[in-house]
Scaffold this motif. Structure first.
Motif, PDB file in Angstrom:
ATOM      1  N   GLU A  22       0.541  -1.543   0.030  1.00 17.58           N
ATOM      2  CA  GLU A  22       0.060   0.444   0.160  1.00 17.58           C
ATOM      3  C   GLU A  22       0.750   1.180   0.345  1.00 17.58           C
ATOM      4  OE1 GLU A  22      -2.423  -0.311   3.438  1.00 17.58           O
ATOM      5  OE2 GLU A  22      -3.799  -2.178   1.941  1.00 17.58           O
ATOM      6  N   ALA A  23       1.395   1.456   0.764  1.00 23.44           N
ATOM      7  CA  ALA A  23       2.700   2.333   1.097  1.00 23.44           C
ATOM      8  C   ALA A  23       3.716   3.061  -0.623  1.00 23.44           C
ATOM      9  CB  ALA A  23       3.937   2.251   1.640  1.00 23.44           C
ATOM     10  N   LYS A  24       3.825   1.356  -0.815  1.00 26.71           N
ATOM     11  CA  LYS A  24       4.507   1.548  -2.467  1.00 26.71           C
ATOM     12  C   LYS A  24       3.824   1.883  -3.528  1.00 26.71           C
ATOM     13  CE  LYS A  24       8.006   1.081  -5.509  1.00 26.71           C
ATOM     14  NZ  LYS A  24       9.374   2.011  -5.345  1.00 26.71           N
ATOM     15  N   VAL A  25       2.397   1.520  -3.182  1.00 23.10           N
ATOM     16  CA  VAL A  25       0.946   1.838  -4.105  1.00 23.10           C
ATOM     17  C   VAL A  25       1.208   3.635  -4.450  1.00 23.10           C
ATOM     18  CG1 VAL A  25      -1.469   1.760  -5.109  1.00 23.10           C
ATOM     19  CG2 VAL A  25       0.565  -0.412  -4.880  1.00 23.10           C
ATOM     20  N   ARG A  26       0.891   4.467  -3.021  1.00 24.34           N
ATOM     21  CA  ARG A  26       1.275   5.655  -2.810  1.00 24.34           C
ATOM     22  C   ARG A  26       2.056   6.326  -3.279  1.00 24.34           C
ATOM     23  NH1 ARG A  26      -0.868   3.852   1.983  1.00 24.34           N
ATOM     24  NH2 ARG A  26       0.934   4.200   3.065  1.00 24.34           N
ATOM     25  N   GLU A  27       3.016   5.671  -2.853  1.00 24.34           N
ATOM     26  CA  GLU A  27       4.619   6.398  -3.172  1.00 24.34           C
ATOM     27  C   GLU A  27       4.729   6.534  -5.066  1.00 24.34           C
ATOM     28  OE1 GLU A  27       9.464   5.301  -4.027  1.00 24.34           O
ATOM     29  OE2 GLU A  27       8.288   4.652  -2.488  1.00 24.34           O
ATOM     30  N   LEU A  28       3.886   5.228  -5.692  1.00 22.27           N
ATOM     31  CA  LEU A  28       3.814   5.468  -7.178  1.00 22.27           C
ATOM     32  C   LEU A  28       2.900   6.443  -7.573  1.00 22.27           C
ATOM     33  CD1 LEU A  28       4.412   1.723  -8.060  1.00 22.27           C
ATOM     34  CD2 LEU A  28       5.675   3.580  -7.855  1.00 22.27           C
ATOM     35  N   ASN A  29       1.930   6.839  -6.984  1.00 26.68           N
ATOM     36  CA  ASN A  29       0.525   7.010  -7.608  1.00 26.68           C
ATOM     37  C   ASN A  29       1.190   9.042  -7.171  1.00 26.68           C
ATOM     38  OD1 ASN A  29      -0.807   5.392  -7.866  1.00 26.68           O
ATOM     39  ND2 ASN A  29      -2.118   4.699  -6.605  1.00 26.68           N
ATOM     40  N   HIS A  31       4.193   9.807  -7.375  1.00 20.88           N
ATOM     41  CA  HIS A  31       5.457  10.465  -7.467  1.00 20.88           C
ATOM     42  C   HIS A  31       5.117  11.167  -9.035  1.00 20.88           C
ATOM     43  CE1 HIS A  31       8.979  10.150 -10.298  1.00 20.88           C
ATOM     44  NE2 HIS A  31       9.614   9.592  -9.296  1.00 20.88           N
ATOM     45  N   ASP A  32       5.625  12.569  -9.868  1.00 25.45           N
ATOM     46  CA  ASP A  32       5.137  13.115 -11.056  1.00 25.45           C
ATOM     47  C   ASP A  32       6.131  12.900 -11.483  1.00 25.45           C
ATOM     48  OD1 ASP A  32       4.027  15.786 -11.731  1.00 25.45           O
ATOM     49  OD2 ASP A  32       2.643  14.305 -12.133  1.00 25.45           O
ATOM     50  N   SER A  33       7.618  12.689 -11.946  1.00 20.37           N
ATOM     51  CA  SER A  33       8.353  13.113 -12.748  1.00 20.37           C
ATOM     52  C   SER A  33       8.839  12.398 -13.696  1.00 20.37           C
ATOM     53  CB  SER A  33      10.213  11.968 -12.323  1.00 20.37           C
ATOM     54  OG  SER A  33       9.688  10.533 -11.928  1.00 20.37           O
ATOM     55  N   MET A  34       9.499  12.205 -14.622  1.00 21.11           N
ATOM     56  CA  MET A  34       9.147  11.891 -16.282  1.00 21.11           C
ATOM     57  C   MET A  34       9.910  10.544 -16.006  1.00 21.11           C
ATOM     58  SD  MET A  34       9.460  14.223 -18.160  1.00 21.11           S
ATOM     59  CE  MET A  34      10.940  13.963 -19.688  1.00 21.11           C
ATOM     60  N   GLN A  35       9.861  10.099 -15.320  1.00 19.50           N
ATOM     61  CA  GLN A  35      10.159   8.238 -14.960  1.00 19.50           C
ATOM     62  C   GLN A  35       8.909   7.927 -15.176  1.00 19.50           C
ATOM     63  OE1 GLN A  35      13.011   6.725 -11.804  1.00 19.50           O
ATOM     64  NE2 GLN A  35      14.943   7.258 -13.085  1.00 19.50           N
ATOM     65  N   LEU A  36       7.810   8.388 -14.192  1.00 23.12           N
ATOM     66  CA  LEU A  36       6.845   7.603 -14.607  1.00 23.12           C
ATOM     67  C   LEU A  36       5.652   9.267 -14.118  1.00 23.12           C
ATOM     68  CD1 LEU A  36       7.327   5.632 -11.040  1.00 23.12           C
ATOM     69  CD2 LEU A  36       6.923   4.845 -13.199  1.00 23.12           C
ATOM     70  N   PRO A  37       5.649   9.534 -15.554  1.00 19.21           N
ATOM     71  CA  PRO A  37       4.077  10.896 -15.669  1.00 19.21           C
ATOM     72  C   PRO A  37       3.255  10.417 -15.924  1.00 19.21           C
ATOM     73  CG  PRO A  37       5.116   9.055 -18.030  1.00 19.21           C
ATOM     74  CD  PRO A  37       5.498   8.274 -16.953  1.00 19.21           C
ATOM     75  N   ALA A  38       2.814   9.037 -15.077  1.00 22.89           N
ATOM     76  CA  ALA A  38       0.766   8.527 -15.049  1.00 22.89           C
ATOM     77  C   ALA A  38       1.229   7.618 -13.303  1.00 22.89           C
ATOM     78  CB  ALA A  38       0.133   8.072 -15.885  1.00 22.89           C
ATOM     79  N   LYS A  39       0.197   7.445 -13.072  1.00 16.43           N
ATOM     80  CA  LYS A  39      -0.047   6.437 -11.981  1.00 16.43           C
ATOM     81  C   LYS A  39      -0.119   5.581 -12.248  1.00 16.43           C
ATOM     82  CE  LYS A  39      -2.883  10.350  -9.168  1.00 16.43           C
ATOM     83  NZ  LYS A  39      -3.917  10.458  -9.044  1.00 16.43           N
ATOM     84  N   LEU A  40      -0.001   4.498 -12.140  1.00 12.47           N
ATOM     85  CA  LEU A  40      -0.496   3.209 -11.627  1.00 12.47           C
ATOM     86  C   LEU A  40      -1.212   2.453 -11.243  1.00 12.47           C
ATOM     87  CD1 LEU A  40       1.410   0.248 -12.764  1.00 12.47           C
ATOM     88  CD2 LEU A  40       2.042   0.585 -10.343  1.00 12.47           C
ATOM     89  N   GLN A  41      -1.912   1.889 -12.227  1.00  7.20           N
ATOM     90  CA  GLN A  41      -3.204   1.749 -11.544  1.00  7.20           C
ATOM     91  C   GLN A  41      -3.418   0.306 -10.817  1.00  7.20           C
ATOM     92  OE1 GLN A  41      -6.354   3.948 -11.214  1.00  7.20           O
ATOM     93  NE2 GLN A  41      -4.245   5.794 -12.442  1.00  7.20           N
ATOM     94  N   THR A  42      -4.383  -0.039 -10.786  1.00  5.63           N
ATOM     95  CA  THR A  42      -4.116  -1.260  -9.579  1.00  5.63           C
ATOM     96  C   THR A  42      -4.507  -2.667 -11.257  1.00  5.63           C
ATOM     97  OG1 THR A  42      -5.783  -0.423  -7.936  1.00  5.63           O
ATOM     98  CG2 THR A  42      -5.332  -3.319  -8.240  1.00  5.63           C
ATOM     99  N   LYS A  43      -4.957  -2.717 -12.071  1.00  4.26           N
ATOM    100  CA  LYS A  43      -4.945  -3.473 -13.672  1.00  4.26           C
ATOM    101  C   LYS A  43      -3.656  -3.010 -13.875  1.00  4.26           C
ATOM    102  CE  LYS A  43      -6.921  -3.336 -18.067  1.00  4.26           C
ATOM    103  NZ  LYS A  43      -7.548  -2.766 -19.414  1.00  4.26           N
TER     104      LYS A  43
END
Length: 117
Positions: A22-29, A31-43
């Motif tokens: 849950e902490a990692k998913v929150r962190e990814l969601n 994160h607003d950098s060039m590496q992860l431009p969009a949220k990682l969805q559960t799907k």
């Protein structure tokens, strides 16, 4: 480690408990950098997990693994790239395309020795 005529990649398979996940998913969601431009969805996370499980399953063949990877949505393939330690989804695909049946057997064998079979 001996010199190799080609680039090598390693697979690191991390297991999270519920709180860590849950902490990692929150962190990814967040994160607003060039590496992860969009949220990682559960799907997409589930698709990435299913892909890794397929890759490590007995009987999966390199060609099937590559075909499955090509069907993944970009964000799911980005998650797979992170798991396998690749810098990008393109680099992850390059590594997957070089997999041999012997590579898969060694990988599965090492997972078994770690108690993950």
């Amino acid at each position: 480690v001996l010199p190799a005529p080609r680039r090598r990649m390693a697979l690191t398979y991390w297991w999270f408990d519920r709180a860590e996940r849950e902490a990692k998913v929150r962190e990814l969601n967040e994160h607003d950098s060039m590496q992860l431009p969009a949220k990682l969805q559960t799907k997409e996370e589930v698709l990435a997990q299913e892909f890794i499980a397929h890759m490590l399953s007995e009987g999966s063949l390199p060609a099937d693994i590559v075909a499955s990877a090509r069907k993944l949505p970009p964000k799911a393939l980005d998650a797979v790239a992170e798991v396998v330690g690749a810098e990008s989804r393109e680099q992850a695909m390059e590594g997957l395309e070089r997999l041999t049946e012997a590579d898969l057997e060694r990988l599965r064998g090492s997972m078994g020795r770690m108690g993950l079979d």
